[in-house]
Design a protein around this motif. Structure first.
Motif, PDB file in Angstrom:
ATOM      1  N   UNK A   1       8.663  24.313  28.182  1.00 17.57           N
ATOM      2  CA  UNK A   1       7.729  24.978  27.272  1.00 17.57           C
ATOM      3  C   UNK A   1       7.544  24.270  25.940  1.00 17.57           C
ATOM      4  N   UNK A   2       8.285  23.198  25.689  1.00 19.23           N
ATOM      5  CA  UNK A   2       8.242  22.572  24.362  1.00 19.23           C
ATOM      6  C   UNK A   2       8.212  21.058  24.456  1.00 19.23           C
ATOM      7  N   UNK A   3       7.316  20.472  23.681  1.00 20.85           N
ATOM      8  CA  UNK A   3       7.274  19.034  23.444  1.00 20.85           C
ATOM      9  C   UNK A   3       7.414  18.839  21.940  1.00 20.85           C
ATOM     10  N   UNK A   4       8.433  18.061  21.515  1.00 21.76           N
ATOM     11  CA  UNK A   4       8.677  17.865  20.087  1.00 21.76           C
ATOM     12  C   UNK A   4       9.109  16.437  19.814  1.00 21.76           C
ATOM     13  N   UNK A   5       8.418  15.784  18.870  1.00 24.43           N
ATOM     14  CA  UNK A   5       8.746  14.434  18.425  1.00 24.43           C
ATOM     15  C   UNK A   5       8.960  14.458  16.911  1.00 24.43           C
ATOM     16  N   UNK A   6      10.048  13.844  16.461  1.00 20.74           N
ATOM     17  CA  UNK A   6      10.336  13.714  15.028  1.00 20.74           C
ATOM     18  C   UNK A   6      10.721  12.265  14.750  1.00 20.74           C
ATOM     19  N   UNK A   7      10.121  11.662  13.718  1.00 23.30           N
ATOM     20  CA  UNK A   7      10.415  10.266  13.378  1.00 23.30           C
ATOM     21  C   UNK A   7      10.532  10.117  11.867  1.00 23.30           C
ATOM     22  N   UNK A   8      11.523   9.338  11.442  1.00 22.99           N
ATOM     23  CA  UNK A   8      11.746   9.010  10.042  1.00 22.99           C
ATOM     24  C   UNK A   8      11.750   7.490   9.930  1.00 22.99           C
ATOM     25  N   UNK A   9      10.962   6.922   8.989  1.00 24.20           N
ATOM     26  CA  UNK A   9      10.816   5.470   8.961  1.00 24.20           C
ATOM     27  C   UNK A   9      10.742   4.923   7.536  1.00 24.20           C
ATOM     28  N   UNK A  10      11.025   3.636   7.443  1.00 25.54           N
ATOM     29  CA  UNK A  10      10.789   2.858   6.222  1.00 25.54           C
ATOM     30  C   UNK A  10      10.218   1.510   6.647  1.00 25.54           C
ATOM     31  N   UNK A  11       9.100   1.141   6.022  1.00 26.21           N
ATOM     32  CA  UNK A  11       8.419  -0.107   6.351  1.00 26.21           C
ATOM     33  C   UNK A  11       8.307  -0.943   5.074  1.00 26.21           C
ATOM     34  N   UNK A  12       9.035  -2.061   5.026  1.00 26.44           N
ATOM     35  CA  UNK A  12       8.989  -2.970   3.885  1.00 26.44           C
ATOM     36  C   UNK A  12       8.024  -4.104   4.207  1.00 26.44           C
ATOM     37  N   UNK A  13       7.031  -4.290   3.328  1.00 25.02           N
ATOM     38  CA  UNK A  13       5.969  -5.268   3.592  1.00 25.02           C
ATOM     39  C   UNK A  13       5.925  -6.290   2.460  1.00 25.02           C
ATOM     40  N   UNK A  14       5.889  -7.558   2.835  1.00 23.51           N
ATOM     41  CA  UNK A  14       5.684  -8.643   1.882  1.00 23.51           C
ATOM     42  C   UNK A  14       4.281  -9.211   2.068  1.00 23.51           C
ATOM     43  N   UNK A  15       3.597  -9.467   0.965  1.00 26.07           N
ATOM     44  CA  UNK A  15       2.239 -10.027   0.967  1.00 26.07           C
ATOM     45  C   UNK A  15       1.251  -9.119   1.685  1.00 26.07           C
ATOM     46  N   UNK A  16       1.393  -7.796   1.504  1.00 28.22           N
ATOM     47  CA  UNK A  16       0.440  -6.883   2.126  1.00 28.22           C
ATOM     48  C   UNK A  16      -0.975  -7.191   1.645  1.00 28.22           C
ATOM     49  N   UNK A  17      -1.929  -7.149   2.571  1.00 32.68           N
ATOM     50  CA  UNK A  17      -3.329  -7.425   2.248  1.00 32.68           C
ATOM     51  C   UNK A  17      -3.918  -6.163   1.635  1.00 32.68           C
ATOM     52  N   UNK A  18      -4.282  -6.254   0.355  1.00 34.30           N
ATOM     53  CA  UNK A  18      -4.708  -5.101  -0.421  1.00 34.30           C
ATOM     54  C   UNK A  18      -6.155  -5.281  -0.869  1.00 34.30           C
ATOM     55  N   UNK A  19      -6.909  -4.205  -0.787  1.00 34.43           N
ATOM     56  CA  UNK A  19      -8.305  -4.224  -1.225  1.00 34.43           C
ATOM     57  C   UNK A  19      -8.397  -3.922  -2.716  1.00 34.43           C
ATOM     58  N   UNK A  20      -9.187  -4.709  -3.423  1.00 29.04           N
ATOM     59  CA  UNK A  20      -9.479  -4.451  -4.830  1.00 29.04           C
ATOM     60  C   UNK A  20     -10.967  -4.193  -4.973  1.00 29.04           C
ATOM     61  N   UNK A  21     -11.322  -2.996  -5.442  1.00 26.33           N
ATOM     62  CA  UNK A  21     -12.721  -2.632  -5.638  1.00 26.33           C
ATOM     63  C   UNK A  21     -13.066  -2.863  -7.102  1.00 26.33           C
ATOM     64  N   UNK A  22     -13.907  -3.876  -7.358  1.00 29.62           N
ATOM     65  CA  UNK A  22     -14.332  -4.145  -8.732  1.00 29.62           C
ATOM     66  C   UNK A  22     -15.457  -3.197  -9.133  1.00 29.62           C
ATOM     67  N   UNK A  23     -16.382  -2.951  -8.220  1.00 27.02           N
ATOM     68  CA  UNK A  23     -17.485  -2.014  -8.418  1.00 27.02           C
ATOM     69  C   UNK A  23     -17.996  -1.632  -7.040  1.00 27.02           C
ATOM     70  N   UNK A  24     -19.013  -0.780  -6.990  1.00 28.77           N
ATOM     71  CA  UNK A  24     -19.556  -0.396  -5.698  1.00 28.77           C
ATOM     72  C   UNK A  24     -20.205  -1.573  -4.977  1.00 28.77           C
TER      73      UNK A  24
END
Length: 300
Positions: free
Chosen positions: A108-131
């Motif tokens: 009668x039950x389906x249950x998933x639980x997850x705990x995580x940590x993700x360390x990222x170097x040089x993540x590709x990040x968006x910079x919005x200067x204007x529209x």
């Protein structure tokens, strides 16, 4: 019982983009201007991924697991082109993910639980200067911590109840964002300690699914998305949305299946994404309004 999972993969990705931009559209002035003429992007990335995991059977219905995984992500062609316009040498990102959790499967039950940590170097990040101007850069280091819960409970033979919840704590550990000022000068602003934009701390969904023996069925799903920052500088928040609901009513008979799907049942007005440029202007991308769709399928 313990099961060990070990895997690895190596890829090589090459991108060769070139062109001749004779004219370019200037959105700010609503006119065309001379382009930057010949441009070229030639990049090669060596991508490595690996995983070490273990699964331990606590009972016949519950497993506990832990894993460590690392992987690279290469920028896309459009991200490289955008970064190249601002003389930014975009690199691949490298992430290491640590995760523990458990999975339960009973009658009668389906249950998933997850705990995580993700360390990222040089993540590709968006910079919005204007529209009209968006570019991409590498953040020095980001850290993503979270909790995910997903469950389904079989209340009766015909009724299932379920839901999911996610908590996300995503921050820049080290990131100097390139900011272009109104006078044309370029500077760096530290975003260390700030939250990543467009990522809400809390999101959840609920559903109920009903299925009758005569073939009639229905499902209602509602989702909520908490507030999040609209820019890397964390100067403004978008409040998100609550209880955006979808409805499905259908009928199945032998190989026939017909359904009526109603998206955004209550016709809520909200933004799929809200962003703010370094020029201080906010932009909102509207979500789809209420819509109806009828589908029919036949299984051969």
């Amino acid at each position: 019982d313990i099961t060990i999972d070990i895997s690895t993969r190596v890829d090589k990705l090459s991108l060769d983009i070139s062109g001749d931009e004779i004219f370019a559209y200037d959105y700010s002035n609503d006119s065309y201007k001379p382009g930057d003429r010949f441009y070229s992007v030639d990049k090669t990335y060596n991508l490595f991924s690996a995983k070490l995991g273990a699964i331990y059977r606590l009972t016949n219905t519950t497993n506990m697991y832990a894993s460590i995984a690392t992987a690279n992500q290469a920028p896309t062609g459009s991200e490289l082109e955008s970064a190249n316009e601002f003389d930014i040498d975009l690199d691949k990102s490298t992430n290491t993910n640590y995760e523990v959790g458990f999975k339960t499967r009973t009658q009668n039950l389906l249950l998933d639980v997850a705990l995580y940590q993700n360390d990222v170097k040089d993540e590709i990040v968006q910079t919005v200067a204007s529209r009209y101007s968006t570019t991409y850069d590498n953040a020095g280091e980001t850290r993503k911590r979270g909790l995910e819960v997903n469950g389904v409970y079989k209340a009766t033979e015909t009724l299932d109840l379920g839901g999911s919840y996610a908590y996300s704590d995503f921050k820049f550990v080290n990131f100097d964002e390139t900011v272009r000022n109104f006078d044309g000068t370029v500077g760096l602003e530290s975003r260390a300690g700030n939250y990543l934009p467009y990522i809400t701390k809390n999101q959840y969904s609920l559903f109920a699914a009903y299925r009758m023996e005569n073939g009639f069925k229905a499902r209602v799903t509602t989702k909520s998305w908490g507030s999040y920052y609209m820019d890397n500088a964390n100067t403004e928040k978008y409040e998100g949305y609550d209880f955006v609901t979808d409805l499905m009513i259908g009928y199945e008979h032998q190989a026939h299946n017909i359904q009526l799907n109603v998206r955004n049942l209550t016709n809520e007005y909200y933004a799929m994404q809200a962003s703010k440029g370094t020029d201080g202007e906010a932009t909102y991308k509207a979500a789809a309004p209420q819509s109806f769709m009828v589908t029919y399928s036949y299984e051969f």
